[in-house]
Design a protein around this motif. Structure first.
Motif: not given
Length: 155
Positions: A27-29, A107-127
């Motif tokens: 939303y901020t982006l 560009l920095e905002g797009q890359e930050q959203v990627v990092r935020t999304a990617r950080s959730l993968f261990p949790l969602v894959e684990g369950v």
């Protein structure tokens, strides 16, 4: 009402919290991109004006998908400026930067959203939360492509 999706309550809460951060970043982006669409000037005006419109339209649609996933997990989606400001890792822009600085910030905002999304993968894959993993994959693909396009404009 009891929710039984095959994901424990605590895990659903953690996923919803992570998706809330992703929603806030998105939303901020969106808001920053829309602001730049309105206020861009210079020789690249038409190109950037149209490009930013395409980008903020896509981001607006993405906010709905993310919020609906939070709701499907049984949690309330954040929806106020103050909540987004507290959750987002993307700085707001209150001035009117140059067109090149707009591109750089987006560009920095797009890359930050990627990092935020990617950080959730261990949790969602684990369950085994495949629907959230699918949403994250789609978001990462879109943001990486948009980042590539913005990066290309910077040379």
């Amino acid at each position: 009402m009891n929710i039984n999706l095959g994901i424990q309550d605590e895990s659903r809460a953690q996923i919803a919290a992570g998706l809330s951060r992703l929603l806030a970043d998105t939303y901020t982006l969106y808001l920053k991109t829309h602001n730049f669409h309105w206020n861009v000037t210079g020789p690249m005006f038409n190109t950037l004006h149209l490009m930013f419109e395409t980008q903020y339209t896509e981001l607006a649609l993405a906010t709905d998908l993310i919020a609906e996933r939070i709701r499907a997990l049984g949690h309330v989606a954040p929806g106020s400026y103050s909540q987004f400001a507290a959750l987002s890792s993307i700085p707001e822009e209150t001035g009117v930067p140059t067109a090149t600085d707009m591109i750089r910030q987006l560009l920095e905002g797009q890359e930050q959203v990627v990092r935020t999304a990617r950080s959730l993968f261990p949790l969602v894959e684990g369950v085994h939360d495949e629907p959230t993993a699918d949403l994250l994959t789609q978001r990462i693909q879109m943001h990486e492509k948009t980042a590539w396009m913005l990066r290309s404009m910077l040379g």
